[in-house]
Design an enzyme around this catalytic site. Structure first.
Site, PDB file in Angstrom:
ATOM      1  N   SER A 116      60.805  19.051 -12.589  1.00 34.94           N
ATOM      2  CA  SER A 116      62.359  18.718 -12.868  1.00 34.94           C
ATOM      3  C   SER A 116      62.242  17.027 -12.761  1.00 34.94           C
ATOM      4  O   SER A 116      62.727  16.747 -13.942  1.00 34.94           O
ATOM      5  CB  SER A 116      62.923  18.593 -11.432  1.00 34.94           C
ATOM      6  OG  SER A 116      62.031  17.670 -10.401  1.00 34.94           O
ATOM      7  N   HIS A 157      64.252  24.781 -12.630  1.00 36.40           N
ATOM      8  CA  HIS A 157      64.942  23.958 -14.528  1.00 36.40           C
ATOM      9  C   HIS A 157      64.992  25.230 -15.517  1.00 36.40           C
ATOM     10  O   HIS A 157      64.993  25.168 -16.673  1.00 36.40           O
ATOM     11  CB  HIS A 157      64.655  22.611 -14.790  1.00 36.40           C
ATOM     12  CG  HIS A 157      65.032  21.440 -13.739  1.00 36.40           C
ATOM     13  ND1 HIS A 157      66.053  21.232 -13.671  1.00 36.40           N
ATOM     14  CD2 HIS A 157      64.639  20.903 -12.156  1.00 36.40           C
ATOM     15  CE1 HIS A 157      66.313  20.147 -12.490  1.00 36.40           C
ATOM     16  NE2 HIS A 157      65.179  19.948 -11.408  1.00 36.40           N
ATOM     17  N   LYS A 211      72.515  24.444 -12.099  1.00 38.66           N
ATOM     18  CA  LYS A 211      71.889  23.404 -12.691  1.00 38.66           C
ATOM     19  C   LYS A 211      72.352  24.868 -14.027  1.00 38.66           C
ATOM     20  O   LYS A 211      73.416  24.153 -14.551  1.00 38.66           O
ATOM     21  CB  LYS A 211      70.365  22.921 -12.877  1.00 38.66           C
ATOM     22  CG  LYS A 211      70.189  22.340 -11.760  1.00 38.66           C
ATOM     23  CD  LYS A 211      68.814  22.313 -11.561  1.00 38.66           C
ATOM     24  CE  LYS A 211      69.019  21.406 -10.146  1.00 38.66           C
ATOM     25  NZ  LYS A 211      67.581  21.177  -9.299  1.00 38.66           N
TER      26      LYS A 211
HETATM   27  C1  LIG Z   1      66.869  20.680  -7.831  1.00 37.61           C
HETATM   28  C2  LIG Z   1      65.810  21.270  -8.118  1.00 37.61           C
HETATM   29  C3  LIG Z   1      66.552  21.941  -6.278  1.00 37.61           C
HETATM   30  C4  LIG Z   1      67.151  21.520  -5.088  1.00 37.61           C
HETATM   31  O1  LIG Z   1      68.156  22.384  -5.766  1.00 37.61           O
HETATM   32  P1  LIG Z   1      69.237  22.040  -5.406  1.00 37.61           P
HETATM   33  O2  LIG Z   1      70.160  23.755  -6.004  1.00 37.61           O
HETATM   34  O3  LIG Z   1      70.214  21.692  -5.680  1.00 37.61           O
HETATM   35  O4  LIG Z   1      69.250  22.472  -3.184  1.00 37.61           O
HETATM   36  C5  LIG Z   1      64.883  22.732  -5.907  1.00 37.61           C
HETATM   37  N1  LIG Z   1      63.617  22.953  -6.486  1.00 37.61           N
HETATM   38  C6  LIG Z   1      64.185  22.132  -8.039  1.00 37.61           C
HETATM   39  C7  LIG Z   1      62.718  22.427  -8.585  1.00 37.61           C
HETATM   40  C8  LIG Z   1      64.717  21.479  -8.592  1.00 37.61           C
HETATM   41  O5  LIG Z   1      64.468  20.947  -9.208  1.00 37.61           O
END
Ligand SMILES: *Cc1c(COP(=O)(O)O)cnc(C)c1O
Length: 415
Positions: free
Chosen positions: A182, A210, A246
């Site tokens: 991330s 991602h 995302k």
């Molecule tokens: C953003 C993210 C999460 C968390 O997801 P949310 O839906 O924002 O709680 C989990 N794992 C990774 C690798 C992330 O980048």
């Protein structure tokens, strides 16, 4: 009351105090932040779907039909046909038997790891994994062993030397990794990890927060990128996490895998059981966003074009890039002061890129985490590059101008 003022002071002194920026209006590449319009390169809305008119309309229609609140957890009376429809579509999308919706990716990771592992088991985790994977491991009480970033040789040795107990009963072993890291944008060596897991009879869990929507011709994520999507790969990567806030542009997350896995998680994942179900209308909106993500590959193509444009431009400026084929293109500053200074410089020039500091990233690797979106234009990327070209090399800041900051890893700004 616990004394908080000294703790807050220490954070301020270390440059680690965090403040929220106030956004007005929709998520966009030109959001209005703290009353000013900036050109932003830091959201995870990679496909530009967060404020897509058709997604907004689906949310509106869903709310008119199904109301707003779900009223209960999934296991009481909150599991709605809108959730079920989205789960079916998600399972189809990633080529797994079933999928299970969670309210957030954070909760999905906590829930899955805690449900599958317990004392006596081992969790082998990449050092740069997302915080939620680490927290899930701690919650499970299994033994957490972290391997150097993407280092499959080390992981293999850890798996072989693994038991520690000497009694031959070494419990289950779960290998956990981000698919796309991330804060770095690089990919985990998924084919090697899958082979290793298979050889050592460990279980592989990929958190593709991602990758989903972004990578692969169909947007199926890191696994598609490596040619590992499709039901026949369910045994190679039995546990797949995707998030919906995302690239998909809405909110929530899912776990995909075998029917048996999902069935078990429904019985045992505490962050699934003991929480209110997502608003059904949100599931309806997400279904629409997922449809657009699949039907408009041109969004991914444009994004890839922007990534190349940025990387080519940055290289010719002598900026040190990471090995990232994804919209996450960090510029490592090294120390916190430099990262903050760079971020402030960009903002003074109308560009928003938040500085990322420890503990989100390891000590000494504070950075600008630049992210690109399909909603950006070529001219936006060019403007970012022109501004980066003028990035000050000095690491001194008004806050601690006396401290000679250590030289940045990768030197960030070059020439
Ligand atoms: C953003 C993210 C999460 C968390 O997801 P949310 O839906 O924002 O709680 C989990 N794992 C990774 C690798 C992330 O980048």
């Amino acid at each position: 009351m616990i004394e908080l003022a000294p703790k807050l002071d220490r954070l301020r002194d270390a440059g680690l105090y965090r403040q929220r920026r106030l956004l007005a209006g929709p998520q966009a590449v030109r959001p209005c932040i703290d009353g000013r319009q900036l050109l932003a390169f830091c959201s995870n809305d990679y496909l530009g779907l967060a404020a897509h008119p058709a997604v907004i309309e689906a949310l509106r229609e869903g709310a008119a039909r199904d109301g707003v609140g779900s009223g209960a957890s999934h296991l009481i009376s909150g599991h709605h046909e809108a959730h079920e429809a989205l789960e079916d579509a998600l399972a189809d999308f990633v080529g797994r038997e079933r999928a299970l919706l969670f309210s957030t990716g954070y909760m999905a990771n906590l829930g899955v790891i805690q449900a599958l592992c317990s004392r006596g088991d081992q969790i082998l985790a990449d050092r740069l994994n997302h915080a939620s994977l680490l927290d899930g491991a701690q919650l499970s009480q299994a033994r957490l062993r972290r391997y150097p970033h993407a280092d499959t040789d080390r992981l293999q040795r850890m798996l072989i030397s693994g038991s520690g107990s000497g009694d031959g009963n070494r419990g289950n072993r779960l290998i956990v990794t981000d698919g796309v890291f991330s804060m770095d944008g690089d990919l985990a060596p998924i084919p090697e990890l899958a082979a290793l897991a298979n050889r050592t009879r460990a279980t592989l869990m990929i958190d593709d927060a991602h990758g989903i929507g972004v990578l692969g011709a169909k947007g199926r994520g890191s696994l598609e990128h490596f040619g590992l999507d499709g039901l026949e790969t369910q045994t190679a990567v039995p546990i797949l996490i995707g998030t919906l806030g995302k690239a998909i542009g809405t909110f929530g997350a899912f776990v995909a895998g075998s029917s048996e896995l999902i069935d078990y998680l429904i019985q045992r994942a505490r962050s699934y059981i003991y929480t209110t179900a997502l608003p059904p209308a949100l599931a309806t909106a997400t279904l629409k966003a997922l449809e657009i993500a699949q039907q408009e590959p041109e969004r991914r193509q444009h994004l890839q074009h922007l990534i190349s444009r940025f990387r080519t431009g940055a290289k010719s400026l002598g900026l040190a890039l990471t090995d990232s084929p994804t919209p996450i293109q960090p510029l490592i500053a090294g120390d916190v002061d430099t990262a903050l200074h760079w971020s402030q410089f960009l903002e003074d020039n109308g560009i928003l890129v938040t500085a990322i500091r420890p503990p989100t990233v390891p000590q000494g690797s504070a950075r600008l985490r630049i992210t690109l979106s399909a909603a950006h234009q070529d001219t936006d990327v060019d403007r970012l590059l022109e501004t980066l070209e003028r990035l000050p090399r000095s690491t001194s800041t008004h806050r601690r101008s006396h401290s000679a900051a250590p030289r940045a890893r990768g030197a960030g700004v070059g020439g």
